[in-house]
Design a protein around this motif. Structure first.
Motif, short mmCIF file in Angstrom:
data_model
loop_
_atom_site.label_atom_id
_atom_site.label_comp_id
_atom_site.label_asym_id
_atom_site.label_seq_id
_atom_site.Cartn_x
_atom_site.Cartn_y
_atom_site.Cartn_z
N LEU A 428 0.83 -1.20 0.00
CA LEU A 428 0.00 0.00 0.00
C LEU A 428 0.87 1.25 0.00
O LEU A 428 0.58 2.22 -0.73
CB LEU A 428 -0.93 -0.01 1.21
CG LEU A 428 -1.80 1.24 1.40
CD1 LEU A 428 -2.78 1.37 0.23
CD2 LEU A 428 -2.54 1.18 2.72
N ARG A 429 1.91 1.25 0.80
CA ARG A 429 2.81 2.42 0.85
C ARG A 429 3.43 2.68 -0.52
O ARG A 429 3.55 3.84 -0.95
CB ARG A 429 3.89 2.23 1.90
CG ARG A 429 3.42 2.43 3.33
CD ARG A 429 4.59 2.58 4.28
NE ARG A 429 5.40 1.37 4.33
CZ ARG A 429 5.20 0.36 5.16
NH1 ARG A 429 4.19 0.40 6.02
NH2 ARG A 429 5.97 -0.70 5.14
N ARG A 430 3.81 1.63 -1.21
CA ARG A 430 4.38 1.80 -2.56
C ARG A 430 3.34 2.39 -3.51
O ARG A 430 3.65 3.28 -4.31
CB ARG A 430 4.90 0.46 -3.09
CG ARG A 430 6.17 -0.02 -2.42
CD ARG A 430 6.80 -1.17 -3.21
NE ARG A 430 5.96 -2.38 -3.18
CZ ARG A 430 6.03 -3.32 -2.25
NH1 ARG A 430 6.91 -3.20 -1.26
NH2 ARG A 430 5.24 -4.38 -2.31
N GLY A 431 2.10 1.91 -3.42
CA GLY A 431 1.04 2.44 -4.26
C GLY A 431 0.74 3.90 -3.96
O GLY A 431 0.55 4.72 -4.86
N LEU A 432 0.70 4.24 -2.66
CA LEU A 432 0.45 5.62 -2.26
C LEU A 432 1.58 6.54 -2.73
O LEU A 432 1.33 7.65 -3.22
CB LEU A 432 0.30 5.71 -0.74
CG LEU A 432 -0.95 5.06 -0.14
CD1 LEU A 432 -0.87 5.06 1.39
CD2 LEU A 432 -2.22 5.76 -0.60
N ALA A 433 2.82 6.08 -2.58
CA ALA A 433 3.96 6.89 -3.00
C ALA A 433 3.93 7.11 -4.52
O ALA A 433 4.20 8.22 -5.01
CB ALA A 433 5.27 6.22 -2.58
N ALA A 434 3.58 6.06 -5.26
CA ALA A 434 3.52 6.20 -6.72
C ALA A 434 2.45 7.18 -7.15
O ALA A 434 2.57 7.85 -8.19
CB ALA A 434 3.26 4.82 -7.35
N ALA A 435 1.38 7.28 -6.36
CA ALA A 435 0.29 8.20 -6.68
C ALA A 435 0.51 9.59 -6.12
O ALA A 435 -0.35 10.47 -6.29
CB ALA A 435 -1.03 7.64 -6.17
N GLY A 436 1.63 9.81 -5.43
CA GLY A 436 1.96 11.13 -4.92
C GLY A 436 1.50 11.42 -3.50
O GLY A 436 1.59 12.56 -3.03
N TYR A 437 1.01 10.39 -2.79
CA TYR A 437 0.60 10.59 -1.40
C TYR A 437 1.83 10.68 -0.50
O TYR A 437 2.68 9.78 -0.52
CB TYR A 437 -0.29 9.44 -0.92
CG TYR A 437 -1.72 9.53 -1.37
CD1 TYR A 437 -2.69 10.11 -0.57
CD2 TYR A 437 -2.10 9.05 -2.63
CE1 TYR A 437 -4.01 10.20 -0.99
CE2 TYR A 437 -3.42 9.14 -3.06
CZ TYR A 437 -4.37 9.72 -2.23
OH TYR A 437 -5.67 9.81 -2.65
N PRO A 438 1.97 11.72 0.29
CA PRO A 438 3.13 11.83 1.19
C PRO A 438 2.98 10.88 2.38
O PRO A 438 1.89 10.76 2.95
CB PRO A 438 3.09 13.29 1.64
CG PRO A 438 1.65 13.69 1.53
CD PRO A 438 1.08 12.90 0.38
N LEU A 439 4.04 10.18 2.73
CA LEU A 439 4.00 9.30 3.90
C LEU A 439 4.03 10.10 5.19
O LEU A 439 3.63 9.60 6.24
CB LEU A 439 5.18 8.33 3.85
CG LEU A 439 5.20 7.37 2.65
CD1 LEU A 439 6.42 6.46 2.72
CD2 LEU A 439 3.91 6.57 2.57
N ALA A 440 4.51 11.34 5.11
CA ALA A 440 4.49 12.26 6.26
C ALA A 440 4.44 13.67 5.70
O ALA A 440 4.72 13.90 4.51
CB ALA A 440 5.73 12.07 7.13
N ALA A 441 4.06 14.60 6.54
CA ALA A 441 3.99 15.99 6.10
C ALA A 441 5.39 16.48 5.72
O ALA A 441 6.37 16.21 6.43
CB ALA A 441 3.41 16.86 7.20
N ASN A 442 5.48 17.21 4.63
CA ASN A 442 6.75 17.78 4.18
C ASN A 442 7.07 19.01 5.05
O ASN A 442 6.31 19.98 5.04
CB ASN A 442 6.64 18.19 2.71
CG ASN A 442 7.95 18.70 2.14
OD1 ASN A 442 8.84 19.10 2.87
ND2 ASN A 442 8.06 18.69 0.82
N PRO A 443 8.18 18.99 5.79
CA PRO A 443 8.49 20.12 6.68
C PRO A 443 8.55 21.46 5.96
O PRO A 443 8.22 22.49 6.55
CB PRO A 443 9.87 19.74 7.25
CG PRO A 443 9.94 18.26 7.12
CD PRO A 443 9.18 17.92 5.88
#
Length: 546
Positions: A428-443
């Protein structure tokens, strides 16, 4: 030592307010430390699935609130029969010892399931003691205060709650900075709990110097004490008044205050994915900036009445709640907002396979593929839309063009089930990352100023309701049962409605996939209180208390 007269000197009143507020701040510190460390405690006292562990920790948090009305009955009766002072000396001692005990508990790694049981037991003791604290402090101050300044003076008790939250956040932040994030997650989380031993000694010393309330002393002298305050509180017009207080004030109080102080923290950390330190700094800053508002609104209620100030707080909170939380997401993690619009997530599941996300004991096995999928999405803080799949079909999640199938855990060993959950979460994390979902907020994208302003506005709404509240509740009830009749509806509203808000709201979010669906819970209770206040609550400003 001679008692203060009914019309106490300015110095005497100042001492009464400071002593009562200081003890209340300590007790709120104990309670808030647990809420602030929910994410870490979920890892320390449960094993396995992180989302199930987090929901268990919220359940343990709620367990302390579950027993608060029973503590209110016990200590309210004590305060009406034996005196206000002895009751809130007892509550503060129990609260402090339970908090210190949490700092000494073994973790799940050392004690297994017994660690979770001990944690819940400590929370129950905390909640039982908390049930008698606020009512005692508010009644004590109000019975000293001049009628024209009762709202102003009792509002300092509400400020003490904010001070307790601030102290908790400050100690947690200091400990995190002192030992580092890794050590804090391993053992440093104990420091804020053990620090309360020092606060307990200071608070006991301060409160031990107080004299008994002059109203209680006068009742005792003329033999006017209630023989059975608990029974009298549940009889005739007293019961009706308690119900009016509950529905017109305290349902909204529990919903709004805990939404704006606790659920905001959970939301920012679990959904928006801000770093824990950032959340602590933002909340501490907003609490400091808003701390004087309780006194402002309490003093305002001495001029214009309790009802209009409290009603205004409810209405503004209701209007601001949903857009405010959407702004928290936009300011805290704009990448999440962009990704959700560009590549929406769709979960296709057989509704019969999807259970509720409540897991108070941390024992739900999550055997269905739907449970596996939704827990992983909740852990990722990703919004999704539900569609119905054919009966018996496996649950799938589509992220943009990426489609992932969840597998049921039926028949798997505990170790195999954990491996399968980890496999799905990684995919799921790989799919989210491929779709542009951030795993954490960008500082670099976090708008801390915007977050601060929104949090401050939300807390200000709760201050408008909370500031005049103590004076309004004290003025509703006769002196002979005041401690009991005040404490019971207060702890039902804040204990049951407010205490169960984080776990209920989070469970609604997990079940629906809508990041803001959990706000239906506080919004519904707020609407009920607005209607009840307009229809049933009398204006009580400057009523005589003796």
């Amino acid at each position: 030592m001679a008692q203060l007269p009914l019309k106490a000197s300015a110095a005497g009143l100042r001492g009464v307010v400071i002593s009562s507020a200081a003890g209340t701040a300590f007790e709120w510190y104990d309670f808030f430390v647990f809420g602030s460390l929910a994410s870490i405690l979920s890892r320390q006292f449960t094993a396995g699935d992180p989302t199930a562990g987090f929901i268990f920790t919220l359940g343990a948090f709620a367990a302390g609130f579950l027993v608060r009305p029973f503590g209110a009955m016990f200590f309210g009766r004590m305060g009406d029969l034996h005196g206000r002072k002895i009751a809130f000396l007892t509550t503060i001692t129990l609260m402090g010892l339970a908090t210190i005990g949490i700092g000494l508990l073994p973790t799940a790694e050392a004690a297994g399931p017994m660690a979770a049981v001990l944690l819940v037991c400590a929370r129950v003791v905390q909640g039982f003691a908390m049930g008698g604290e606020y009512g005692g402090a508010a009644v004590y101050v109000a019975e000293y205060a001049p009628p024209k300044h009762r709202g102003f003076l009792t509002s300092w008790i509400q400020t003490a709650a904010a001070a307790g939250l601030l102290c908790a956040l400050a100690v947690v932040l200091a400990a995190r900075s002192l030992v580092g994030e890794e050590a804090f997650g391993a053992w440093g989380w104990r420091i804020p709990f053990l620090f309360s031993s020092l606060l307990l000694l200071i608070s006991l010393r301060v409160r031990a110097r107080l004299e008994e309330s002059p109203v209680f002393s006068a009742m005792k002298a003329r033999q006017g004490l209630a023989k059975a305050p608990l029974a009298e509180a549940f009889r005739g017009p007293n019961l009706r008044t308690m119900l009016i207080a509950l529905f017109a004030i305290l349902l909204a109080q529990g919903a709004i205050w805990y939404a704006m102080h606790f659920y905001v923290q959970f939301f920012l950390e679990r959904v928006v994915k801000l770093p824990g330190v950032t959340v602590n700094v933002l909340m501490a800053s907003a609490v400091v900036a808003s701390s004087g508002l309780y006194v402002v609104f309490g003093a305002l209620s001495d001029r214009v009445g309790r009802r209009p100030v409290m009603l205004g707080g409810m209405v503004v909170a209701l209007v601001c709640m949903y857009p405010g939380f959407r702004m928290l997401t936009a300011f805290g993690n704009p990448g999440l907002v962009v990704a959700a619009a560009r590549a929406p997530i769709v979960v296709a599941a057989d509704p019969e396979n999807c259970g509720l996300a409540f897991d108070l004991l941390g024992r739900r096995n999550g055997e269905s593929s739907c449970d596996v999928v939704k827990r992983a999405l909740a852990e990722a803080g990703a919004p999704y839309r539900n569609v119905t799949a054919p009966a018996g079909a496996a649950t799938t999640v589509s992220v943009g063009q990426h489609r992932i199938e969840g597998r049921a855990l039926v028949g798997l060993s505990a170790e195999a089930a954990m491996r399968e959950q980890a496999r799905f979460a990684a995919e799921l994390r790989r799919g989210l990352a491929a779709a542009g979902y951030p795993l954490a907020a960008n500082p670099n994208e976090i708008n801390e100023t915007g977050l601060f302003v929104v949090i401050l506005l939300l807390i200000a709404c709760s201050a408008a309701l909370y500031g005049p509240q103590a004076a309004a509740l004290v003025e509703l009830f006769p002196a002979s049962i005041r401690y009991t009749a005040f404490s019971i509806p207060y702890n039902v509203g804040t204990g049951w409605v407010g205490g169960f808000l984080p776990i209920t709201a989070f469970a609604i979010v997990v079940s629906t996939g809508n990041l803001y669906a959990g706000l239906l819970y506080p919004a519904a209770f707020t609407v009920v209180s607005i209607v009840a206040m307009l229809l049933f609550l009398p204006e009580t400003r400057a009523r005589p208390l003796s």
